[in-house]
Design a protein around this motif. Structure first.
Motif, PDB file in Angstrom:
ATOM      1  N   MET A   1       0.843  -1.177   0.000  1.00 20.24           N
ATOM      2  CA  MET A   1       0.000   0.000   0.000  1.00 20.24           C
ATOM      3  C   MET A   1       0.891   1.243   0.000  1.00 20.24           C
ATOM      4  SD  MET A   1      -3.059  -1.350   0.179  1.00 20.24           S
ATOM      5  CE  MET A   1      -4.341  -0.431   0.950  1.00 20.24           C
ATOM      6  N   ILE A   2       0.379   2.292  -0.620  1.00 17.97           N
ATOM      7  CA  ILE A   2       1.068   3.575  -0.575  1.00 17.97           C
ATOM      8  C   ILE A   2       0.174   4.562   0.160  1.00 17.97           C
ATOM      9  CG2 ILE A   2       2.365   3.142  -2.693  1.00 17.97           C
ATOM     10  CD1 ILE A   2       0.424   5.150  -4.091  1.00 17.97           C
ATOM     11  N   ALA A   3       0.789   5.498   0.850  1.00 21.49           N
ATOM     12  CA  ALA A   3       0.029   6.513   1.574  1.00 21.49           C
ATOM     13  C   ALA A   3      -0.063   7.772   0.726  1.00 21.49           C
ATOM     14  CB  ALA A   3       0.696   6.822   2.905  1.00 21.49           C
ATOM     15  N   VAL A   4      -1.273   8.298   0.578  1.00 25.48           N
ATOM     16  CA  VAL A   4      -1.511   9.544  -0.140  1.00 25.48           C
ATOM     17  C   VAL A   4      -2.417  10.425   0.712  1.00 25.48           C
ATOM     18  CG1 VAL A   4      -1.125   8.650  -2.474  1.00 25.48           C
ATOM     19  CG2 VAL A   4      -3.380   8.470  -1.462  1.00 25.48           C
ATOM     20  N   THR A   5      -2.490  11.706   0.357  1.00 26.10           N
ATOM     21  CA  THR A   5      -3.221  12.670   1.172  1.00 26.10           C
ATOM     22  C   THR A   5      -4.298  13.356   0.337  1.00 26.10           C
ATOM     23  OG1 THR A   5      -1.132  13.099   2.316  1.00 26.10           O
ATOM     24  CG2 THR A   5      -2.935  14.638   2.720  1.00 26.10           C
ATOM     25  N   ARG A   6      -5.518  13.327   0.852  1.00 19.59           N
ATOM     26  CA  ARG A   6      -6.595  14.068   0.202  1.00 19.59           C
ATOM     27  C   ARG A   6      -6.345  15.559   0.377  1.00 19.59           C
ATOM     28  NH1 ARG A   6      -9.699   9.788   2.723  1.00 19.59           N
ATOM     29  NH2 ARG A   6     -10.717   8.549   1.126  1.00 19.59           N
ATOM     30  N   ARG A   7      -7.017  16.383  -0.399  1.00 17.48           N
ATOM     31  CA  ARG A   7      -6.828  17.832  -0.298  1.00 17.48           C
ATOM     32  C   ARG A   7      -7.271  18.374   1.056  1.00 17.48           C
ATOM     33  NH1 ARG A   7      -8.837  20.417  -5.842  1.00 17.48           N
ATOM     34  NH2 ARG A   7     -10.659  20.584  -4.516  1.00 17.48           N
ATOM     35  N   ASN A   8      -8.179  17.659   1.746  1.00 19.42           N
ATOM     36  CA  ASN A   8      -8.620  18.121   3.071  1.00 19.42           C
ATOM     37  C   ASN A   8      -7.633  17.739   4.171  1.00 19.42           C
ATOM     38  OD1 ASN A   8      -9.062  15.423   3.618  1.00 19.42           O
ATOM     39  ND2 ASN A   8     -11.290  15.585   3.761  1.00 19.42           N
ATOM     40  N   GLY A   9      -6.526  17.087   3.810  1.00 26.27           N
ATOM     41  CA  GLY A   9      -5.480  16.756   4.773  1.00 26.27           C
ATOM     42  C   GLY A   9      -5.531  15.348   5.322  1.00 26.27           C
ATOM     43  N   THR A  10      -6.583  14.593   5.027  1.00 25.61           N
ATOM     44  CA  THR A  10      -6.653  13.226   5.541  1.00 25.61           C
ATOM     45  C   THR A  10      -5.787  12.310   4.689  1.00 25.61           C
ATOM     46  OG1 THR A  10      -8.635  12.723   4.245  1.00 25.61           O
ATOM     47  CG2 THR A  10      -8.975  13.527   6.482  1.00 25.61           C
ATOM     48  N   CYS A  11      -5.098  11.429   5.375  1.00 27.01           N
ATOM     49  CA  CYS A  11      -4.198  10.483   4.718  1.00 27.01           C
ATOM     50  C   CYS A  11      -4.899   9.129   4.617  1.00 27.01           C
ATOM     51  CB  CYS A  11      -2.920  10.365   5.543  1.00 27.01           C
ATOM     52  SG  CYS A  11      -1.656   9.330   4.800  1.00 27.01           S
ATOM     53  N   PHE A  12      -4.671   8.434   3.511  1.00 27.50           N
ATOM     54  CA  PHE A  12      -5.218   7.088   3.378  1.00 27.50           C
ATOM     55  C   PHE A  12      -4.261   6.230   2.564  1.00 27.50           C
ATOM     56  CE2 PHE A  12      -6.696   9.256  -0.364  1.00 27.50           C
ATOM     57  CZ  PHE A  12      -6.803   8.305  -1.363  1.00 27.50           C
ATOM     58  N   ALA A  13      -4.416   4.927   2.705  1.00 25.13           N
ATOM     59  CA  ALA A  13      -3.563   3.972   1.992  1.00 25.13           C
ATOM     60  C   ALA A  13      -4.295   3.482   0.752  1.00 25.13           C
ATOM     61  CB  ALA A  13      -3.209   2.803   2.895  1.00 25.13           C
ATOM     62  N   LEU A  14      -3.550   3.337  -0.312  1.00 26.20           N
ATOM     63  CA  LEU A  14      -4.107   2.960  -1.602  1.00 26.20           C
ATOM     64  C   LEU A  14      -3.319   1.788  -2.171  1.00 26.20           C
ATOM     65  CD1 LEU A  14      -6.103   3.896  -3.859  1.00 26.20           C
ATOM     66  CD2 LEU A  14      -4.269   5.335  -4.710  1.00 26.20           C
ATOM     67  N   ASN A  15      -4.016   0.813  -2.713  1.00 25.42           N
ATOM     68  CA  ASN A  15      -3.366  -0.333  -3.339  1.00 25.42           C
ATOM     69  C   ASN A  15      -2.822   0.097  -4.696  1.00 25.42           C
ATOM     70  OD1 ASN A  15      -2.681  -2.703  -4.645  1.00 25.42           O
ATOM     71  ND2 ASN A  15      -4.509  -3.812  -4.010  1.00 25.42           N
ATOM     72  N   PRO A  16      -1.502   0.158  -4.870  1.00 22.60           N
ATOM     73  CA  PRO A  16      -0.942   0.638  -6.130  1.00 22.60           C
ATOM     74  C   PRO A  16      -1.220  -0.284  -7.314  1.00 22.60           C
ATOM     75  CG  PRO A  16       0.791  -0.172  -4.728  1.00 22.60           C
ATOM     76  CD  PRO A  16      -0.467  -0.194  -3.911  1.00 22.60           C
ATOM     77  N   ASP A  17      -1.580  -1.540  -7.045  1.00 24.92           N
ATOM     78  CA  ASP A  17      -1.902  -2.458  -8.138  1.00 24.92           C
ATOM     79  C   ASP A  17      -3.201  -2.063  -8.839  1.00 24.92           C
ATOM     80  OD1 ASP A  17       0.364  -3.987  -7.620  1.00 24.92           O
ATOM     81  OD2 ASP A  17      -0.715  -5.265  -6.199  1.00 24.92           O
ATOM     82  N   LEU A  18      -4.014  -1.223  -8.204  1.00 25.30           N
ATOM     83  CA  LEU A  18      -5.294  -0.820  -8.782  1.00 25.30           C
ATOM     84  C   LEU A  18      -5.229   0.507  -9.524  1.00 25.30           C
ATOM     85  CD1 LEU A  18      -7.684  -1.833  -5.867  1.00 25.30           C
ATOM     86  CD2 LEU A  18      -7.075  -3.126  -7.913  1.00 25.30           C
ATOM     87  N   ILE A  19      -4.059   1.142  -9.536  1.00 23.61           N
ATOM     88  CA  ILE A  19      -3.929   2.442 -10.209  1.00 23.61           C
ATOM     89  C   ILE A  19      -3.880   2.239 -11.718  1.00 23.61           C
ATOM     90  CG2 ILE A  19      -2.465   4.455 -10.554  1.00 23.61           C
ATOM     91  CD1 ILE A  19      -1.596   4.193  -7.638  1.00 23.61           C
ATOM     92  N   GLU A  20      -4.794   2.912 -12.398  1.00 28.39           N
ATOM     93  CA  GLU A  20      -4.782   2.904 -13.871  1.00 28.39           C
ATOM     94  C   GLU A  20      -3.935   4.045 -14.402  1.00 28.39           C
ATOM     95  OE1 GLU A  20      -7.942   3.990 -17.311  1.00 28.39           O
ATOM     96  OE2 GLU A  20      -8.575   2.417 -15.917  1.00 28.39           O
ATOM     97  N   ARG A  21      -4.114   5.250 -13.822  1.00 29.76           N
ATOM     98  CA  ARG A  21      -3.327   6.393 -14.265  1.00 29.76           C
ATOM     99  C   ARG A  21      -3.269   7.457 -13.172  1.00 29.76           C
ATOM    100  NH1 ARG A  21      -7.940   6.752 -17.339  1.00 29.76           N
ATOM    101  NH2 ARG A  21      -9.273   8.499 -16.808  1.00 29.76           N
ATOM    102  N   VAL A  22      -2.241   8.295 -13.282  1.00 24.26           N
ATOM    103  CA  VAL A  22      -2.065   9.448 -12.401  1.00 24.26           C
ATOM    104  C   VAL A  22      -1.838  10.642 -13.320  1.00 24.26           C
ATOM    105  CG1 VAL A  22      -0.715  10.464 -10.537  1.00 24.26           C
ATOM    106  CG2 VAL A  22      -0.972   7.991 -10.657  1.00 24.26           C
ATOM    107  N   GLU A  23      -2.610  11.693 -13.109  1.00 25.74           N
ATOM    108  CA  GLU A  23      -2.481  12.847 -13.992  1.00 25.74           C
ATOM    109  C   GLU A  23      -2.555  14.142 -13.197  1.00 25.74           C
ATOM    110  OE1 GLU A  23      -6.024  13.125 -16.620  1.00 25.74           O
ATOM    111  OE2 GLU A  23      -6.806  11.510 -15.374  1.00 25.74           O
ATOM    112  N   ALA A  24      -1.956  15.199 -13.755  1.00 23.34           N
ATOM    113  CA  ALA A  24      -2.000  16.526 -13.155  1.00 23.34           C
ATOM    114  C   ALA A  24      -2.862  17.414 -14.041  1.00 23.34           C
ATOM    115  CB  ALA A  24      -0.598  17.099 -13.036  1.00 23.34           C
ATOM    116  N   THR A  25      -3.906  18.007 -13.448  1.00 16.17           N
ATOM    117  CA  THR A  25      -4.855  18.773 -14.274  1.00 16.17           C
ATOM    118  C   THR A  25      -5.268  20.131 -13.715  1.00 16.17           C
ATOM    119  OG1 THR A  25      -6.747  17.709 -13.236  1.00 16.17           O
ATOM    120  CG2 THR A  25      -5.860  16.659 -15.211  1.00 16.17           C
ATOM    121  N   PRO A  26      -4.669  20.959 -12.962  1.00 12.86           N
ATOM    122  CA  PRO A  26      -3.345  20.854 -12.350  1.00 12.86           C
ATOM    123  C   PRO A  26      -3.333  20.042 -11.061  1.00 12.86           C
ATOM    124  CG  PRO A  26      -4.250  22.971 -11.788  1.00 12.86           C
ATOM    125  CD  PRO A  26      -5.246  22.277 -12.695  1.00 12.86           C
ATOM    126  N   ASP A  27      -4.516  19.771 -10.454  1.00 13.98           N
ATOM    127  CA  ASP A  27      -4.528  18.893  -9.278  1.00 13.98           C
ATOM    128  C   ASP A  27      -4.103  17.493  -9.701  1.00 13.98           C
ATOM    129  OD1 ASP A  27      -5.534  20.855  -7.536  1.00 13.98           O
ATOM    130  OD2 ASP A  27      -7.593  20.410  -8.125  1.00 13.98           O
TER     131      ASP A  27
END
Length: 83
Positions: A1-27
């Motif tokens: 699992m990787i730890a990432v942070t929502r814009r409201n400041g809460t941190c959560f763990a995400l299974n990287p095997d489920l990531i399809e794409r990561v993009e900047a739009t600019p968020d």
């Protein structure tokens, strides 16, 4: 699992095997294979580095297990007696 942070400041763990794409739009938006999307504070480069580090840790741990002296964990196969 990787730890990432929502814009409201809460941190959560995400299974990287489920990531399809990561993009900047600019968020930074992480889209999972099921279509779920998360807006996170990390940059695309940071998310990619987290996934890379996670995968490297998995490979390293697997290599360690394969080359470690055999230790019985107490787990064993149980025959199916219902047949």
């Amino acid at each position: 699992m990787i730890a990432v942070t929502r814009r409201n400041g809460t941190c959560f763990a995400l299974n990287p095997d489920l990531i399809e794409r990561v993009e900047a739009t600019p968020d930074t938006i992480i889209t999972l294979v099921g279509g779920t999307r998360y807006v996170v504070t990390e940059t695309v480069e940071q998310v990619v580095a987290e996934v890379r580090d996670f995968r490297a840790a998995v490979i390293s741990a697997a290599d360690f297990v394969q080359h470690s002296p055999s230790q019985r964990s107490g787990l064993h196969a149980v025959p199916d007696t219902d047949h």
